[in-house]
Write a protein that holds these residues in place. Structure first.
Motif, PDB file in Angstrom:
ATOM      1  N   LEU A  70       0.822  -1.205   0.000  1.00  0.00           N
ATOM      2  CA  LEU A  70       0.000   0.000   0.000  1.00  0.00           C
ATOM      3  C   LEU A  70       0.861   1.262   0.000  1.00  0.00           C
ATOM      4  CD1 LEU A  70      -2.880  -1.020   2.444  1.00  0.00           C
ATOM      5  CD2 LEU A  70      -2.776  -1.213  -0.048  1.00  0.00           C
ATOM      6  N   LEU A  73       2.045   1.658  -3.612  1.00  0.00           N
ATOM      7  CA  LEU A  73       1.002   2.179  -4.492  1.00  0.00           C
ATOM      8  C   LEU A  73       0.751   3.661  -4.233  1.00  0.00           C
ATOM      9  CD1 LEU A  73      -1.602  -0.747  -4.468  1.00  0.00           C
ATOM     10  CD2 LEU A  73       0.311  -0.355  -6.044  1.00  0.00           C
ATOM     11  N   ASP A  74       0.786   4.068  -2.963  1.00  0.00           N
ATOM     12  CA  ASP A  74       0.622   5.490  -2.635  1.00  0.00           C
ATOM     13  C   ASP A  74       1.771   6.311  -3.205  1.00  0.00           C
ATOM     14  OD1 ASP A  74      -1.726   4.943  -1.285  1.00  0.00           O
ATOM     15  OD2 ASP A  74      -0.805   4.971   0.710  1.00  0.00           O
ATOM     16  N   ASP A  92       1.231   6.760  -6.914  1.00  0.00           N
ATOM     17  CA  ASP A  92       0.227   7.798  -7.167  1.00  0.00           C
ATOM     18  C   ASP A  92       0.813   9.191  -6.972  1.00  0.00           C
ATOM     19  OD1 ASP A  92      -1.747   5.949  -7.758  1.00  0.00           O
ATOM     20  OD2 ASP A  92      -2.642   5.987  -5.750  1.00  0.00           O
ATOM     21  N   LYS A 107       2.200   5.015 -13.256  1.00  0.00           N
ATOM     22  CA  LYS A 107       1.042   4.174 -13.496  1.00  0.00           C
ATOM     23  C   LYS A 107       1.228   2.801 -12.848  1.00  0.00           C
ATOM     24  CE  LYS A 107      -0.126   6.450 -17.859  1.00  0.00           C
ATOM     25  NZ  LYS A 107      -0.293   6.298 -19.325  1.00  0.00           N
ATOM     26  N   ILE A 108       0.119   2.157 -12.559  1.00  0.00           N
ATOM     27  CA  ILE A 108       0.128   0.854 -11.894  1.00  0.00           C
ATOM     28  C   ILE A 108      -0.668  -0.130 -12.748  1.00  0.00           C
ATOM     29  CG2 ILE A 108      -0.463  -0.407  -9.803  1.00  0.00           C
ATOM     30  CD1 ILE A 108      -0.469   2.356  -8.377  1.00  0.00           C
ATOM     31  N   LEU A 130      -8.338  -3.008  -3.709  1.00  0.00           N
ATOM     32  CA  LEU A 130      -7.356  -2.474  -4.657  1.00  0.00           C
ATOM     33  C   LEU A 130      -7.891  -2.294  -6.081  1.00  0.00           C
ATOM     34  CD1 LEU A 130      -4.231  -4.602  -3.635  1.00  0.00           C
ATOM     35  CD2 LEU A 130      -4.834  -2.289  -2.880  1.00  0.00           C
ATOM     36  N   ASP A 179      -9.529  -0.149  -7.781  1.00  0.00           N
ATOM     37  CA  ASP A 179      -9.383   1.122  -8.490  1.00  0.00           C
ATOM     38  C   ASP A 179      -7.949   1.620  -8.567  1.00  0.00           C
ATOM     39  OD1 ASP A 179     -12.144   1.201  -8.840  1.00  0.00           O
ATOM     40  OD2 ASP A 179     -12.467   2.276  -6.953  1.00  0.00           O
ATOM     41  N   ARG A 180      -6.999   0.821  -8.086  1.00  0.00           N
ATOM     42  CA  ARG A 180      -5.612   1.283  -8.061  1.00  0.00           C
ATOM     43  C   ARG A 180      -4.860   1.000  -9.358  1.00  0.00           C
ATOM     44  NH1 ARG A 180      -4.054   2.566  -2.726  1.00  0.00           N
ATOM     45  NH2 ARG A 180      -2.477   3.807  -3.829  1.00  0.00           N
ATOM     46  N   PHE A 181      -5.438   0.178 -10.239  1.00  0.00           N
ATOM     47  CA  PHE A 181      -4.704  -0.282 -11.419  1.00  0.00           C
ATOM     48  C   PHE A 181      -5.213   0.384 -12.695  1.00  0.00           C
ATOM     49  CE2 PHE A 181      -3.919  -3.358  -8.199  1.00  0.00           C
ATOM     50  CZ  PHE A 181      -2.613  -3.779  -8.425  1.00  0.00           C
ATOM     51  N   THR A 182      -4.295   1.025 -13.416  1.00  0.00           N
ATOM     52  CA  THR A 182      -4.626   1.671 -14.684  1.00  0.00           C
ATOM     53  C   THR A 182      -4.964   0.644 -15.757  1.00  0.00           C
ATOM     54  OG1 THR A 182      -3.107   3.476 -14.147  1.00  0.00           O
ATOM     55  CG2 THR A 182      -3.766   3.253 -16.461  1.00  0.00           C
TER      56      THR A 182
END
Length: 222
Positions: free
Chosen positions: A91, A94-95, A98, A103-104, A124, A126-129
């Motif tokens: 986490l 990922l932060d 961002d 991009k993830i 998770l 919504d965390r991935f493009t």
């Protein structure tokens, strides 16, 4: 060489889900007389596609049987995988991505139903493009196609991204696509992942070795 994306495998990389998969395989294949233990999981299952796994575990059975057992196993996994926790440091990573507009993306041999279930369970989704599952490509890992597809959808060259993998087949796919790749040590040893092609091996996303590379690639402090 500026870092533009992080591309993650899912099982064993985003989350230490291998014990749950082992339970699901054992539940479905035990009645067929197929014993699934840690050694079988490491040598026959980890990182491979269901097509390859069930062809190996149920030799002589028709492809339709392999497909049926694969569906039963994945349903069992989704039922059992109700309390998944992101791997240590994920986490924060990922932060960080961002914050620096990195991009993830997700690249997995898992079917889309599993990917959706696991990402939803961990919060998770919504965390991935970009998300590439086994259902999105004609060939899974170890073929590099899943990673090449992700790079194409991201609009990036291989030297603009970093991959994270926990299995030899996944590492072969990532390196075949030209990606600098970290080997995550949730199931295999550093020697195993180095032999598979990992540029650096780390136990989780808290590793100083990872953050040193990120700082260097982005040209900023982590």
């Amino acid at each position: 060489m500026t870092l533009k994306a992080l591309i993650f495998d899912m099982d064993g990389t985003l989350v230490h889900s291998d014990p749950v998969h082992l339970r699901a395989f054992a539940e479905v294949l035990g009645p067929e007389g197929v014993s699934i233990d840690d050694e079988v999981y490491r040598n026959t299952i980890i990182g491979r596609t269901n097509e390859s796994i069930f062809a190996t575990l149920l030799p002589g059975r028709p492809v339709t049987d392999h497909e049926t057992f694969a569906d039963l196993k994945e349903a069992a996994f989704r039922r059992l995988a109700s309390d998944l926790k992101p791997l240590e440091g994920l986490l924060d990573l990922l932060d960080w991505a961002d914050r620096y507009t990195v991009k993830i993306a997700l690249v997995t041999n898992a079917p889309s139903l599993n990917a959706s279930h696991m990402l939803d369970t961990m919060g998770l989704t919504d965390r991935f493009t970009v998300k590439i599952t086994r259902d999105d490509v004609s060939r899974g890992k170890p073929d590099p196609l899943p990673y090449l597809t992700a790079l194409d959808r991201l609009g990036l060259a291989a030297d603009q991204a970093i991959a994270f993998e926990d299995s030899p087949s996944g590492m072969k796919a990532a390196k075949g696509a030209g990606l600098f790749s970290f080997g995550i040590l949730t199931g295999l040893t550093a020697a195993d992942m180095t032999r598979a092609g990992a540029d650096i091996t780390i136990p989780n996303f808290q590793s100083k070795a990872l953050w040193d590379v990120l700082a260097k690639r982005l040209g900023t402090a982590t």
